[in-house]
Enzyme design. Structure first.
Site, short mmCIF file in Angstrom:
data_model
loop_
_atom_site.label_atom_id
_atom_site.label_comp_id
_atom_site.label_asym_id
_atom_site.label_seq_id
_atom_site.Cartn_x
_atom_site.Cartn_y
_atom_site.Cartn_z
N ARG A 179 6.53 35.20 18.96
CA ARG A 179 5.94 36.39 19.59
C ARG A 179 6.05 36.31 21.11
O ARG A 179 6.36 37.28 21.77
CB ARG A 179 4.48 36.52 19.17
CG ARG A 179 4.25 37.38 17.95
CD ARG A 179 5.10 36.98 16.74
NE ARG A 179 4.86 37.84 15.61
CZ ARG A 179 3.87 37.67 14.75
NH1 ARG A 179 3.03 36.65 14.89
NH2 ARG A 179 3.70 38.50 13.75
N ASP A 183 10.63 35.94 14.36
CA ASP A 183 9.77 37.07 14.02
C ASP A 183 10.37 38.34 14.61
O ASP A 183 11.47 38.31 15.16
CB ASP A 183 8.34 36.84 14.50
CG ASP A 183 7.31 37.42 13.54
OD1 ASP A 183 7.30 38.66 13.36
OD2 ASP A 183 6.52 36.65 12.97
N HIS A 220 9.11 40.58 8.88
CA HIS A 220 9.06 39.94 10.20
C HIS A 220 10.47 39.60 10.72
O HIS A 220 10.65 38.60 11.41
CB HIS A 220 8.20 38.67 10.15
CG HIS A 220 6.74 38.94 9.97
ND1 HIS A 220 5.92 39.31 11.00
CD2 HIS A 220 5.96 38.91 8.86
CE1 HIS A 220 4.68 39.48 10.54
NE2 HIS A 220 4.69 39.25 9.24
N GLU A 267 3.60 39.67 4.41
CA GLU A 267 3.49 41.00 5.02
C GLU A 267 4.79 41.79 5.01
O GLU A 267 5.06 42.57 5.92
CB GLU A 267 2.95 40.88 6.45
CG GLU A 267 1.56 40.26 6.53
CD GLU A 267 1.06 40.10 7.96
OE1 GLU A 267 -0.17 40.06 8.14
OE2 GLU A 267 1.89 39.99 8.89
N TYR A 302 -7.80 30.46 11.75
CA TYR A 302 -6.90 31.29 12.54
C TYR A 302 -7.34 31.27 14.00
O TYR A 302 -8.30 31.93 14.39
CB TYR A 302 -6.84 32.72 11.97
CG TYR A 302 -5.63 32.91 11.08
CD1 TYR A 302 -5.26 31.93 10.16
CD2 TYR A 302 -4.83 34.04 11.16
CE1 TYR A 302 -4.15 32.08 9.36
CE2 TYR A 302 -3.71 34.21 10.37
CZ TYR A 302 -3.37 33.21 9.46
OH TYR A 302 -2.25 33.34 8.67
N ASP A 350 -5.94 32.39 16.64
CA ASP A 350 -5.69 33.56 17.48
C ASP A 350 -6.88 34.51 17.47
O ASP A 350 -6.96 35.42 18.31
CB ASP A 350 -4.44 34.30 17.03
CG ASP A 350 -4.51 34.75 15.57
OD1 ASP A 350 -4.87 33.92 14.72
OD2 ASP A 350 -4.20 35.92 15.29
N TRP A 390 -1.27 32.28 16.19
CA TRP A 390 -0.33 33.38 16.42
C TRP A 390 -0.49 33.83 17.87
O TRP A 390 -1.59 33.84 18.40
CB TRP A 390 -0.61 34.52 15.44
CG TRP A 390 -0.56 34.09 14.02
CD1 TRP A 390 -1.62 33.85 13.19
CD2 TRP A 390 0.61 33.82 13.24
NE1 TRP A 390 -1.18 33.45 11.95
CE2 TRP A 390 0.18 33.43 11.96
CE3 TRP A 390 1.98 33.87 13.51
CZ2 TRP A 390 1.08 33.08 10.94
CZ3 TRP A 390 2.87 33.54 12.50
CH2 TRP A 390 2.42 33.15 11.24
N GLU A 406 0.60 36.84 19.58
CA GLU A 406 0.80 38.21 20.06
C GLU A 406 0.06 38.46 21.37
O GLU A 406 0.60 39.07 22.30
CB GLU A 406 0.32 39.23 19.00
CG GLU A 406 1.19 39.31 17.77
CD GLU A 406 0.63 38.48 16.63
OE1 GLU A 406 0.77 38.90 15.47
OE2 GLU A 406 0.05 37.41 16.89
#
Length: 649
Positions: free
Chosen positions: A188, A217, A291, A369, A460, A462, A506, A508
């Site tokens: 990302r 990704d 992704h 996803e 997680y 993030d 993650w 982002e």
């Protein structure tokens, strides 16, 4: 008589004061005051730790001795560097020394209790001894030893005028799980080779041994693949944007695509060796079939969708509609085409080289996803379903996953994917990384799949770790207390198939490496203890005490961390008569909360929070700060009342 009593009392007081001065400020030879041993605050908590009387004082000349033929050079390098940097003392390795300062002993007869990564650490007044079956155990024992030194051992420059004391202890320690991982998303946002090395250096301090690199990704392809140059010429670059990822305006044609980067194959070899030298394996992840926009922007023929030649690497603009949950509705088709043989040839080329570069036994192939809406209307996919007897789109993805697994196996590796690969059926030999809660991991382990637990609700990193007003906005929160509740081996699981646990970062909303550190620490303390320490040794209050000691260490090591444990948890609700009610709850004990509604900055002379607050009629701002005793310890938090009103809805 009174005078005699007074004289005796004064003498006793003076003697006690003198004795206390000797204890606290003893002058030793060169006039340097001794420093008291640091509190014992090892993270993760050892299996067994017995404190003994006395302390060990590091001499001016430090000798590290190893057993004959023992390959523990990495522990020696580590200890030498850490000791010399902060203490300035001379460190040598001399196996003929009569009485070495530190002895590193590899067992000639393995101690079954210790396994491959366990160790025994004995600190006595005259010597330190670390014993293990394998070099990895010696290395992890060295991490615990460094944590026994005063916090100043973390300094990046020599600390003058102190004596270095270590409490005498006997430690027996070994990990609960063999796979103790942190996932670092370098797709990302790209992070340099040196930043990945820093990430490894930071994780081994807390006995993590698995670095999961998310290498591909929608936002970037990060590894050189010979014969597929467009992956890095096109797929590694996007338009630089700052702000809130996901809400960026679509890039225009004239905006330069110069933001990003990739690792050459030589870079990867260097990182793999760097990790192995620190007893860390690197798990590569190539996330497919979803992704995959960076792949499709590079090689549009791998898409099912007409017009894919116009696709670009994502720069943070919206490409998915999540309003109906997962799987999302794709606004841009970011999936590889499961009905296209070129896709499998492409993956064969990629995986041939990935398998050669990464010696670890697993390759992670994503599988999460993947949107289905473009597949559902595609003639190639419909023909595939008819030809292969597939009834549903999840079965189409299962077909894809099974073919990809065969490619992975053909390269001499084991296949792993996110828990979506369970949908539609999966090969019995596939390993599962469970992220959508614990239930899929429990199901997979009970079905005899190897499982790594990395559930969102505990692991997680993030996610926001404090009130949203203080954090880059993400769709969910994870406080330290919740992360500490992570139990990767719940009672309902077939434990022999839970091979590990890990936390995932993650990126982002993470644009720089300092923010990486802020998001990882201290929550990774909680994860490290969850995957290393016996569950019965976990204790929240004790963990908080040790965490605060490690904050001092991270300060000296110049590693950024989140102080969110000092911020109150803010809950907003409406009373039966619709009044706004603001509840403030400390995450840890021993804190007082002070507040203001009058736009001024509160301190401990302001009103103390004791029960739910009701904002005055025309108040526009709530300000909050936490104290421990007379000292401010939390961040000043300012929240508009309008924001609180929105939360109540």
């Amino acid at each position: 008589m009174k005078k005699l009593f007074l004289i005796i009392s004064c003498c006793i007081f003076t003697a006690n004061l003198y004795a206390q001065t000797l204890v606290n400020e003893t002058e030793i030879g060169d006039g340097e005051p001794a420093i008291s041993p640091a509190p014992i605050a090892i993270i993760p908590e050892p299996v067994s730790l017995m404190k003994k009387a006395g302390t060990f004082t590091l001499p001016e000349n430090v000798t590290i001795q190893t057993t004959k033929g023992g390959d523990v050079k990495q522990a020696i390098i580590y200890l030498t560097d850490r000791i010399k940097t902060a203490t300035g003392k001379f460190v040598s390795t001399a196996n003929a020394a009569n009485h070495p300062t530190i002895k590193l002993i590899l067992n000639t007869q393995p101690d079954a209790q210790l396994g491959n990564e366990g160790y025994k650490l004995n600190v006595n007044p005259t010597q330190i001894v670390i014993t293990a079956n394998k070099p990895a155990g010696i290395f992890w024992g060295a991490q615990s030893l460094i944590q026994l030194f005063p916090t100043e051992i973390e300094s990046k420059e020599v600390v003058e005028h102190i004596k270095w004391k270590v409490p005498c202890v006997d430690v027996v320690d070994y990990p609960k799980l063999g796979w103790r991982g942190l996932m670092f998303d370098v797709a990302r946002h790209f992070f340099t080779k040196d930043e990945v090395k820093q990430f490894i250096d930071n994780m081994v301090r807390y006995k993590f041994n698995l670095l999961h690199l998310h290498l591909a990704d929608d936002e970037g392809w990060r590894i050189e693949i010979k014969g597929l140059p467009k992956l890095t010429e096109v797929g590694a670059w996007s338009v630089k944007k700052v702000g809130t990822f996901g809400d960026f305006t679509p890039p225009t044609a004239d905006e330069p695509r110069t933001y990003g980067g990739f690792y050459t194959q030589e870079d990867i070899k260097e990182l793999v060796q760097y990790a192995q030298d620190r007893f860390v394996n690197i798990l590569p992840e190539i996330d497919v079939p979803g992704h995959s926009l960076a792949i499709i922007a590079s090689y549009p023929e791998l898409s099912c969708t007409p017009g894919a030649e116009n696709y670009k690497v994502r720069s943070g603009e919206k490409i998915m509609d999540w309003s109906r949950g997962a799987p999302p509705i794709a606004l841009v088709d970011n999936t590889l085409c499961p009905a296209n043989e070129k896709v499998y040839s492409f993956l064969d080329t990629v995986l041939t080289q990935v398998a050669q570069l990464f010696p670890f036994e697993y390759i992670h192939m994503g599988g999460d996803e993947a949107p289905h809406n473009f597949w559902e209307k595609n003639d190639q996919v419909k023909a595939l379903m008819q030809r292969e007897g597939l009834k549903t789109i999840p079965q189409v993805q299962a077909y894809f996953e099974k073919r990809v697994e065969q490619i992975v196996i053909a390269k001499g590796k084991k296949f792993m994917g996110w828990d979506e690969i369970l949908e539609g059926g999966v090969s019995p030999t596939a390993a599962v990384m469970s992220w959508r809660g614990m239930k899929y991991g429990i199901q997979a382990a009970n079905d005899k799949h190897n499982v790594v637990m990395s559930p969102t609700e505990f692991a997680y990193l993030d996610y926001m770790q404090a009130d949203p007003i203080t954090e880059p906005k993400v769709y969910a929160s994870l406080r330290l207390n919740k992360a500490y509740q992570f139990n990767p081996v719940p009672a309902s699981v077939n434990a022999q198939y839970v091979i590990g646990g890990q936390a995932n970062l993650w990126t982002e909303q993470i644009f720089n490496f300092r923010q990486v550190q802020y998001m990882v620490w201290p929550r990774a303390f909680a994860i490290s203890e969850s995957v290393w320490s016996p569950v019965e040794k976990k204790n929240w209050s004790n963990f908080v005490d040790r965490t605060e000691e490690h904050f001092k260490r991270l300060d000296l090591a110049e590693i950024k961390y989140s102080p969110a444990i000092y911020d109150p948890i803010i809950n907003v609700k409406r009373s039966p008569d619709r009044q706004l009610m603001i509840e403030l709850t400390p995450e840890i004990d021993g804190l007082d909360i002070y507040y203001s509604f009058d736009n001024s900055t509160p301190d401990r002379f302001y009103p103390k929070y004791t029960s739910a607050l009701v904002p005055p009629k025309d108040a526009s701002m709530l300000r909050i700060i936490t104290y421990r005793g007379k000292q401010p310890i939390g961040r000043l938090i300012s929240i508009p009342v309008t924001d609180l009103q929105k939360r109540s809805k």
